[in-house]
Design a protein around this motif. Structure first.
Motif, PDB file in Angstrom:
ATOM      1  N   ARG A 111       8.616  -2.925  -3.556  1.00  0.00           N
ATOM      2  CA  ARG A 111       8.114  -2.415  -2.267  1.00  0.00           C
ATOM      3  C   ARG A 111       6.881  -1.553  -2.487  1.00  0.00           C
ATOM      4  NH1 ARG A 111      13.306  -0.367  -0.227  1.00  0.00           N
ATOM      5  NH2 ARG A 111      14.427  -2.250   0.316  1.00  0.00           N
ATOM      6  N   PHE A 112       6.848  -0.817  -3.594  1.00  0.00           N
ATOM      7  CA  PHE A 112       5.663   0.003  -3.893  1.00  0.00           C
ATOM      8  C   PHE A 112       4.443  -0.897  -4.017  1.00  0.00           C
ATOM      9  CE2 PHE A 112       3.138   3.372  -5.653  1.00  0.00           C
ATOM     10  CZ  PHE A 112       2.326   2.760  -6.599  1.00  0.00           C
ATOM     11  N   THR A 116       3.473  -2.429  -0.733  1.00  0.00           N
ATOM     12  CA  THR A 116       2.905  -1.412   0.172  1.00  0.00           C
ATOM     13  C   THR A 116       1.451  -1.140  -0.189  1.00  0.00           C
ATOM     14  OG1 THR A 116       5.063  -0.381   0.484  1.00  0.00           O
ATOM     15  CG2 THR A 116       3.142   0.966   0.982  1.00  0.00           C
ATOM     16  N   ILE A 117       1.173  -0.986  -1.480  1.00  0.00           N
ATOM     17  CA  ILE A 117      -0.212  -0.709  -1.900  1.00  0.00           C
ATOM     18  C   ILE A 117      -1.108  -1.894  -1.551  1.00  0.00           C
ATOM     19  CG2 ILE A 117      -1.708  -0.212  -3.881  1.00  0.00           C
ATOM     20  CD1 ILE A 117       0.212   2.066  -2.962  1.00  0.00           C
ATOM     21  N   ILE A 167      -1.771  -1.795   2.150  1.00  0.00           N
ATOM     22  CA  ILE A 167      -2.726  -0.753   2.546  1.00  0.00           C
ATOM     23  C   ILE A 167      -4.141  -1.166   2.147  1.00  0.00           C
ATOM     24  CG2 ILE A 167      -3.415   1.654   2.213  1.00  0.00           C
ATOM     25  CD1 ILE A 167      -0.455   2.321   1.730  1.00  0.00           C
ATOM     26  N   LEU A 168      -4.287  -1.737   0.955  1.00  0.00           N
ATOM     27  CA  LEU A 168      -5.613  -2.206   0.505  1.00  0.00           C
ATOM     28  C   LEU A 168      -6.153  -3.274   1.461  1.00  0.00           C
ATOM     29  CD1 LEU A 168      -5.487  -2.571  -3.370  1.00  0.00           C
ATOM     30  CD2 LEU A 168      -7.327  -1.520  -2.059  1.00  0.00           C
TER      31      LEU A 168
END
Lengths: 502, 147
Positions: free
Chosen positions: B72-73, B76-77, B80-81
């Motif tokens: 998930r990390f 998520t990144i 966002i990018l």
């Protein structure tokens, strides 16, 4: 000084200022009520707005967020035993048992009144102590200001958390990042790697938003809690405590306010420490110490009064010496620096309306907690806990993006904020505190310029740093601070031996 | 497990110190002293952090993983990018009205109605505050560029 306060007070009595304080207080309570979001995050996200607003209006909003968020953490602490902010941990000790006993309403009332009193007392301390203290710094030359900056960095690194090495690493990281850009004395580029966007260095507000707003949002996404708290859990009865019952807490309020103010002035010691100390003192001096932890309203009062009394007091060293007493104070100071306002006696001389006005705003937004902390509003504020974290998280990201973009209209800043968000995330997961890095970013320029100015004055003679009385006093305090972790560990080991022998 | 993370962290910091030290060779002397003091301090502290992982008490170690949820990390990144890139290309409101519900849906919230309301309300509030009230320019919307 009185004239300056009166003039500043009249300047605050405008609709935009009053609305900003109300909006900040309400927004702050909502932010504080949500576990995972902090007052620091709320202020960090608001910082870009201070560019577009009149400085006093922006500061009024931040004062409201500061006071509101520290109180707001009490709502889930009392209803759910989940502190909304770290400063509300001690509130759970007696707040939640009061809820279990069917007295959630009185607990919230006591928390609101205590927060308001603590915040107001702290603001009075700020108004009375900051102006005369700022004149003390007139006796400080570059070597003294250098050591004061070092003292601030070391105290926040050592007093915050259990690992002084990690705290100091954080401070060094902040100092290193602060050096990116053009050296103000020689005009030479440092650590820009040929990137034109880095020539002016990193915008401090962008960095602060990256460090404080993004890591909690990323962690919310990782935890992916899909459901909010259900409505039934957030229900409580509406009986109100009589005012005379609340006023019986005046001794608790006085003691806890003094504790909160003293802790607030110390860099690195935040509202949670103030709350713990005040709670322990309240229990120790009580005629019925066994009632604490079982729903004693005085326990809630002590914790909430002290954690709010920490707020304005943390601005005392920030406005006078440039060394903030808390992380939110550091963020607010960052906002002032970006507006071109340097802490110290010149701040009071050149911007009296802003600085005295801000002190009054800290008082007024604390007083607003009497209104917004009432049972009617608490019932509505508690509903924010029904929003699932997975819905909150993208809104935080979107708010961060627009807030960062409007600073410089730069897409590059968005990538910078993401980069520092990842740095902040890594630091948090490694147990490296963010507060010393923040202070390093804010104080880095000041520490370096005073270091180099001192050497220029002495023509390269390093003894200038150890030849003056004030410098030696500050150095002695630094040595004591560095010895503190060793002494603390020895005390703990001794207590453990005594405890096991007993 | 925490000690392994600290070791990796300390090594990364030492590499950063080496890079920064090498980079600082180009600075004039006046601009060099303070950065090198800070880099040296950071290097010493990183070595101390590394040393603690070998000689520190085992009782202080814990099983806490570095990531709460690594997959998930990463996603998520990436999201966002992609969102930031989309803001620069499509405009803030276009990118946001897509990002808000998609991100929440991707994280497991399945009620489409509330998500739509949330996305529209957020964009409306952002427009009122930043465009109408503060008159701040935002990345231009792609549809306005066409017309």
């Amino acid at each position: 000084m009185i004239e300056a306060f009166v003039h500043a007070f009249l300047g605050i009595l405008t609709w935009p200022n009053l609305l900003a304080m109300v909006a900040g207080t309400v927004g702050g309570i909502l932010v504080g009520a949500l576990p995972g979001l902090t007052a620091a995050m709320g202020v960090a996200v608001l910082l870009p707005l201070t560019f577009t607003l009149d400085p006093l209006i922006g500061l009024g909003m931040m004062a409201g967020v500061y006071n509101g968020a520290i109180y707001g953490g009490a709502i889930p602490a009392i209803l759910l035993r989940i502190p909304g902010t770290p400063a509300a941990i001690a509130t759970t000790f007696d707040g939640y048992p009061m809820t279990q006993g069917g007295r959630a309403g009185p607990a919230l009332q006591v928390a609101a009144a205590s927060s308001a009193v603590g915040g107001m007392m702290s603001a009075i301390a700020l108004m009375t102590l900051a102006p005369p203290l700022s004149l003390v710094t007139l006796a400080f030359g570059p070597p003294e200001m250098f050591w004061v900056g070092v003292f601030g960095l070391i105290s926040i690194s050592v007093l915050l958390g259990d690992d002084a090495v990690k705290g100091l690493i954080s401070a060094a990281i902040g100092l290193l990042i602060a050096m990116v850009g053009i050296d103000p004395m020689t005009g030479h580029e440092r650590f820009t790697f040929g990137n034109i966007n880095l020539v002016s260095g990193f915008n401090i507000v962008v960095l602060l938003i990256g460090l404080y707003a993004l890591p909690p949002a990323i962690m919310l996404a990782e935890e992916a809690v899909v459901k909010g708290i259900d409505r039934a859990t957030l229900r409580f009865s509406g009986e109100a405590l009589p005012i005379r019952t609340l006023l019986k807490l005046w001794v608790t309020w006085l003691r806890s306010s003094i504790i909160g103010i003293i802790v607030g002035i110390l860099p690195g010691a935040g509202g949670n420490i103030a709350a713990f100390i005040a709670y322990n003192e309240e229990k120790r001096t009580s005629s019925d110490p066994d009632s604490y932890g079982k729903g004693n309203p005085a326990g809630v009062a002590a914790a909430e009064c002290a954690n709010n009394a920490d707020n304005a007091a943390a601005m005392i060293p920030a406005l006078t010496l440039g060394v903030p007493g808390s992380i939110v104070a550091a963020l607010i100071m960052g906002g002032l620096l970006v507006q071109g306002m340097q802490p110290g006696p010149q701040l009071f001389r050149e911007n009296p309306d802003v600085v005295y006005g801000f002190m009054i705003q800290m008082f007024l937004t604390a007083a607003m907690l009497f209104v917004f902390g009432g049972l009617l509003f608490a019932r509505y504020f508690a509903q924010v806990l029904r929003i699932p974290q997975v819905v909150l998280m993208p809104m935080i990201i979107a708010l961060t993006v627009i807030g960062v973009y409007v600073i410089n209209n730069s897409i590059f800043d968005l990538y910078v904020v993401l980069g520092f968000g990842l740095l902040g995330y890594a630091m948090e997961r490694l147990g490296i505190p963010l507060a010393p890095a923040t202070l390093g970013l804010i104080l880095g320029g000041m520490v370096e310029s005073n270091f180099r100015r001192s050497l220029l004055l002495s023509q390269g003679d390093w003894t200038i740093f150890v030849s003056r009385g004030v410098s030696l006093t500050v150095i002695a305090l630094i040595v004591l601070l560095l010895a503190y972790p060793l002494l603390r560990n020895r005390m703990r080991a001794w207590r453990a031996r005594v405890g096991s022998a007993g | 497990m925490v000690k392994i993370h600290d070791r990796i962290g300390a090594i990364v910091l030492l590499l950063v110190c080496a890079l920064a030290w090498g980079r600082s060779e180009r600075f004039p002397t006046d601009a060099l002293v303070f950065p090198r003091m800070v880099i040296a301090l950071l290097a010493i502290l990183s070595l101390a952090m590394l040393a603690k992982t070998f000689f520190g008490s085992r009782a202080t170690d814990s099983d806490r993983p570095f990531f709460i949820n690594g997959l998930r990390f990463a996603l998520t990144i990436l999201a966002i990018l992609t969102y930031v890139f989309a803001v620069s290309v499509l405009g803030y409101f276009t990118a946001t009205i897509v990002f808000l519900p998609l991100m929440a849906f991707g994280l497991g919230y399945r009620r489409v109605g509330p998500l739509a309301v949330m996305a529209v309300s957020f964009c409306g509030a952002a427009f009122l505050v930043f465009v109408t009230l503060f008159e701040r320019p935002l990345p231009p919307e792609w549809i306005l560029r066409i017309f």
